[in-house]
Design an enzyme around this catalytic site. Structure first.
Site, PDB file in Angstrom:
ATOM      1  N   SER A 146      -1.730   8.026   2.259  1.00 40.45           N
ATOM      2  CA  SER A 146      -1.443   6.586   2.264  1.00 40.45           C
ATOM      3  C   SER A 146      -2.334   5.943   3.320  1.00 40.45           C
ATOM      4  O   SER A 146      -3.229   6.603   3.861  1.00 40.45           O
ATOM      5  CB  SER A 146       0.036   6.332   2.606  1.00 40.45           C
ATOM      6  OG  SER A 146       0.258   6.587   3.973  1.00 40.45           O
ATOM      7  N   ILE A 204       3.130   4.503  -0.240  1.00 37.24           N
ATOM      8  CA  ILE A 204       4.315   4.952  -0.979  1.00 37.24           C
ATOM      9  C   ILE A 204       4.993   3.772  -1.688  1.00 37.24           C
ATOM     10  O   ILE A 204       5.390   3.871  -2.847  1.00 37.24           O
ATOM     11  CB  ILE A 204       5.295   5.666  -0.019  1.00 37.24           C
ATOM     12  CG1 ILE A 204       4.642   6.947   0.547  1.00 37.24           C
ATOM     13  CG2 ILE A 204       6.596   6.016  -0.730  1.00 37.24           C
ATOM     14  CD1 ILE A 204       5.428   7.622   1.665  1.00 37.24           C
ATOM     15  N   SER A 212       0.847  -1.202   0.000  1.00 36.72           N
ATOM     16  CA  SER A 212       0.000   0.000   0.000  1.00 36.72           C
ATOM     17  C   SER A 212       0.878   1.246   0.000  1.00 36.72           C
ATOM     18  O   SER A 212       2.101   1.159   0.098  1.00 36.72           O
ATOM     19  CB  SER A 212      -0.925   0.022   1.238  1.00 36.72           C
ATOM     20  OG  SER A 212      -0.166   0.143   2.418  1.00 36.72           O
ATOM     21  N   LYS A 271      12.916   7.131  13.439  1.00 35.43           N
ATOM     22  CA  LYS A 271      13.401   7.706  12.175  1.00 35.43           C
ATOM     23  C   LYS A 271      14.753   8.406  12.373  1.00 35.43           C
ATOM     24  O   LYS A 271      15.594   8.396  11.472  1.00 35.43           O
ATOM     25  CB  LYS A 271      12.348   8.652  11.573  1.00 35.43           C
ATOM     26  CG  LYS A 271      11.071   7.940  11.129  1.00 35.43           C
ATOM     27  CD  LYS A 271      11.305   6.907  10.009  1.00 35.43           C
ATOM     28  CE  LYS A 271      10.020   6.260   9.522  1.00 35.43           C
ATOM     29  NZ  LYS A 271      10.209   5.256   8.471  1.00 35.43           N
ATOM     30  N   TYR A 288       7.984   7.317  17.083  1.00 33.77           N
ATOM     31  CA  TYR A 288       8.202   7.368  15.623  1.00 33.77           C
ATOM     32  C   TYR A 288       9.395   8.271  15.322  1.00 33.77           C
ATOM     33  O   TYR A 288      10.281   7.910  14.533  1.00 33.77           O
ATOM     34  CB  TYR A 288       6.931   7.890  14.952  1.00 33.77           C
ATOM     35  CG  TYR A 288       6.978   7.919  13.442  1.00 33.77           C
ATOM     36  CD1 TYR A 288       7.031   6.739  12.702  1.00 33.77           C
ATOM     37  CD2 TYR A 288       6.933   9.133  12.743  1.00 33.77           C
ATOM     38  CE1 TYR A 288       7.049   6.767  11.309  1.00 33.77           C
ATOM     39  CE2 TYR A 288       6.951   9.172  11.359  1.00 33.77           C
ATOM     40  CZ  TYR A 288       7.012   7.981  10.646  1.00 33.77           C
ATOM     41  OH  TYR A 288       7.041   8.009   9.271  1.00 33.77           O
ATOM     42  N   SER A 329      11.811   9.969   7.129  1.00 30.69           N
ATOM     43  CA  SER A 329      10.670  10.877   7.291  1.00 30.69           C
ATOM     44  C   SER A 329      11.200  12.255   7.667  1.00 30.69           C
ATOM     45  O   SER A 329      12.348  12.386   8.115  1.00 30.69           O
ATOM     46  CB  SER A 329       9.766  10.355   8.412  1.00 30.69           C
ATOM     47  OG  SER A 329       8.829  11.320   8.798  1.00 30.69           O
TER      48      SER A 329
HETATM   49  P1  NDP Z   1       1.179   2.546   4.497  1.00 28.99           P
HETATM   50  O1  NDP Z   1       0.538   2.185   5.791  1.00 28.99           O
HETATM   51  O2  NDP Z   1       0.295   2.761   3.317  1.00 28.99           O
HETATM   52  O3  NDP Z   1       2.304   1.468   4.112  1.00 28.99           O
HETATM   53  C1  NDP Z   1       3.070   0.812   5.081  1.00 28.99           C
HETATM   54  C2  NDP Z   1       3.623  -0.454   4.472  1.00 28.99           C
HETATM   55  O4  NDP Z   1       4.436  -1.109   5.458  1.00 28.99           O
HETATM   56  C3  NDP Z   1       2.541  -1.431   4.060  1.00 28.99           C
HETATM   57  O5  NDP Z   1       2.861  -2.003   2.826  1.00 28.99           O
HETATM   58  C4  NDP Z   1       2.572  -2.486   5.153  1.00 28.99           C
HETATM   59  O6  NDP Z   1       2.212  -3.752   4.619  1.00 28.99           O
HETATM   60  C5  NDP Z   1       4.057  -2.482   5.524  1.00 28.99           C
HETATM   61  N1  NDP Z   1       4.278  -3.035   6.858  1.00 28.99           N
HETATM   62  C6  NDP Z   1       3.759  -2.638   8.037  1.00 28.99           C
HETATM   63  N2  NDP Z   1       4.170  -3.445   9.022  1.00 28.99           N
HETATM   64  C7  NDP Z   1       4.951  -4.390   8.459  1.00 28.99           C
HETATM   65  C8  NDP Z   1       5.658  -5.526   8.947  1.00 28.99           C
HETATM   66  N3  NDP Z   1       5.637  -5.866  10.242  1.00 28.99           N
HETATM   67  N4  NDP Z   1       6.383  -6.253   8.080  1.00 28.99           N
HETATM   68  C9  NDP Z   1       6.414  -5.941   6.756  1.00 28.99           C
HETATM   69  N5  NDP Z   1       5.768  -4.891   6.233  1.00 28.99           N
HETATM   70  C10 NDP Z   1       5.040  -4.139   7.077  1.00 28.99           C
HETATM   71  O7  NDP Z   1       2.006   3.876   4.809  1.00 28.99           O
HETATM   72  P2  NDP Z   1       3.076   4.702   3.929  1.00 28.99           P
HETATM   73  O8  NDP Z   1       3.097   4.243   2.548  1.00 28.99           O
HETATM   74  O9  NDP Z   1       2.806   6.114   4.208  1.00 28.99           O
HETATM   75  O10 NDP Z   1       4.424   4.310   4.686  1.00 28.99           O
HETATM   76  C11 NDP Z   1       5.593   3.866   4.013  1.00 28.99           C
HETATM   77  C12 NDP Z   1       6.805   4.485   4.676  1.00 28.99           C
HETATM   78  O11 NDP Z   1       6.748   5.899   4.494  1.00 28.99           O
HETATM   79  C13 NDP Z   1       6.904   4.259   6.185  1.00 28.99           C
HETATM   80  O12 NDP Z   1       8.226   3.916   6.523  1.00 28.99           O
HETATM   81  C14 NDP Z   1       6.546   5.610   6.775  1.00 28.99           C
HETATM   82  O13 NDP Z   1       7.167   5.828   8.011  1.00 28.99           O
HETATM   83  C15 NDP Z   1       7.083   6.544   5.708  1.00 28.99           C
HETATM   84  N6  NDP Z   1       6.516   7.889   5.717  1.00 28.99           N
HETATM   85  C16 NDP Z   1       5.201   8.119   5.406  1.00 28.99           C
HETATM   86  C17 NDP Z   1       4.691   9.408   5.434  1.00 28.99           C
HETATM   87  C18 NDP Z   1       3.246   9.714   5.144  1.00 28.99           C
HETATM   88  O14 NDP Z   1       2.788  10.835   5.431  1.00 28.99           O
HETATM   89  N7  NDP Z   1       2.491   8.797   4.566  1.00 28.99           N
HETATM   90  C19 NDP Z   1       5.540  10.557   5.785  1.00 28.99           C
HETATM   91  C20 NDP Z   1       6.904  10.196   6.089  1.00 28.99           C
HETATM   92  C21 NDP Z   1       7.360   8.926   6.033  1.00 28.99           C
HETATM   93  P3  NDP Z   1       1.459  -4.941   5.392  1.00 28.99           P
HETATM   94  O15 NDP Z   1       0.492  -4.329   6.350  1.00 28.99           O
HETATM   95  O16 NDP Z   1       0.816  -5.707   4.268  1.00 28.99           O
HETATM   96  O17 NDP Z   1       2.538  -5.729   6.062  1.00 28.99           O
END
Ligand code: NDP
Length: 327
Positions: free
Chosen positions: A236, A60, A58, A205, A201, A188
């Site tokens: 996201s 990014i 999902s 980071k 968090y 982040s």
């Molecule tokens: P999402 O929640 O959409 O995506 C998070 C992803 O991480 C999912 O694919 C989820 O997949 C995976 N994930 C979560 N837990 C686990 C686990 N235990 N093992 C493997 N995969 C895992 O959020 P974002 O796309 O926003 O987040 C992606 C990155 O971007 C993160 O590192 C976040 O900190 C960073 N970020 C996001 C920002 C924002 O505003 N959106 C801003 C700054 C940084 P699944 O649940 O299927 O395992």
């Protein structure tokens, strides 16, 4: 005549300065990234590379997969939800240059450290190499600093820091042997400054920034490049799966496009792919005012902290949700 020429040059310089200021105000990334977008390599420079994206089910990670699939990269898509990964894989193949065997869906839990080495072996068996590892999986947090259970701190560090470090250590021997590799980490804005209501968090980071700055120096001997990506607010599923102060409670909120001024996931992924194609060391991806805040924290930390305290917690919390900091 002389006077006329002089004024022409002056007008040209003023016009250039105005255009540059306008571009600075309109920018949704730091200056190096904006420069690379205009004059640098395009994502298609990565065509044929084998790229492993964690957190690809999902947000990014998903949109980065679409960008890189269109650019002709071979992909490994990892996360825990296999059905979502299969959906992303289908979308990547649709109408693009990739075939079924160019994308490997590889379920992976970042907190199950003991499975990481086997996962690397599966990837190497399928593609015979890993050119780029994108450590993107992660979860955020909304909680008051003094109320957070230590178990939440532990779980978040396992996911956002130790899992990332452990997977990277499992991949590095292969890259060292090849004398080539690129590690990308989704950090982040919270890796650059203190994000309110996200104590753990922010800690995770900052930790990840430290780990990979150290690897940048050690890895250079083995031709390993490191790209640290620091996004601001992006649409996201992040808030749906956010940690809170208790391990038994998820934040569980949807992002609201009608009130939140976040960057689109597609634009964030587009800029991330440009950062990767140009092997930039660190990039900031955000619109103002968050982008301005990162600049202030980087170059005038004393001043930025003073402003932060003056603005107050409520406004800062709104700013980090992309709500402009009004009221
Ligand atoms: P999402 O929640 O959409 O995506 C998070 C992803 O991480 C999912 O694919 C989820 O997949 C995976 N994930 C979560 N837990 C686990 C686990 N235990 N093992 C493997 N995969 C895992 O959020 P974002 O796309 O926003 O987040 C992606 C990155 O971007 C993160 O590192 C976040 O900190 C960073 N970020 C996001 C920002 C924002 O505003 N959106 C801003 C700054 C940084 P699944 O649940 O299927 O395992």
């Amino acid at each position: 005549m002389d006077f006329g020429l002089c004024s022409l040059v002056e007008y040209a310089i003023i016009a250039i300065i105005i255009v540059q200021i306008y571009r600075l105000i309109k920018a949704d990334g730091d200056l190096t990234l904006m420069w690379a977008e205009k004059f640098g390599s395009k994502p298609c420079a990565l065509s044929g590379d084998v790229v492993w994206i964690t957190g690809a089910s999902s947000g990014i990670g998903e949109y980065l997969a679409y960008e890189l699939a269109a650019a002709g990269c071979k992909l490994i898509l990892s996360a825990r939800r296999v059905d979502e990964l299969e959906r992303v894989k289908k979308q990547c193949i649709m109408g693009g240059p990739l075939r079924e065997e160019d994308i490997l869906v590889l379920p992976l839990d970042m907190r199950e450290f003991s499975t990481h080495k086997d996962a690397v072996d599966i990837v190497l068996k399928h593609f015979n190499r890993i050119d780029v590892l994108v450590n993107n999986a992660g979860r955020s947090q909304r909680a008051q600093w003094d109320k957070i259970e230590i178990e939440v701190d532990r779980q978040m560090f396992e996911l956002n820091v130790l899992g990332v470090v452990n997977l990277t250590r499992a991949v590095l021997p292969h890259m060292y042997e090849k004398k080539k590799g690129h590690i990308v980490v989704t950090s982040s804005v919270a890796g650059k400054l203190g994000a309110p209501m996200s104590g753990t968090y922010t800690g995770t980071k900052h930790a990840i920034q430290g780990y990979f700055e150290a690897l940048r120096v050690e890895g250079a001997e083995h031709q390993i490049d490191i790209t640290l990506v620091c996004p601001g607010p992006v649409f996201s599923e992040l808030l749906q799966h956010c940690y809170t102060d208790s391990k038994d409670k998820e934040f569980g909120q949807d992002m609201d496009p009608s009130t939140e001024n976040r960057m689109t996931t597609a634009r964030c992924a587009e800029l991330m792919a440009i950062a990767m194609a140009n092997k930039l060391d660190e990039v900031w991806i955000s619109t103002h005012p968050v982008l301005l805040f990162i600049y202030l924290f980087q170059y005038f930390p004393w001043f930025a902290r003073k402003i932060g305290k003056r603005i107050g917690l409520k406004r800062l919390a709104k700013l980090r949700e992309g709500r402009g900091g009004a009221k």
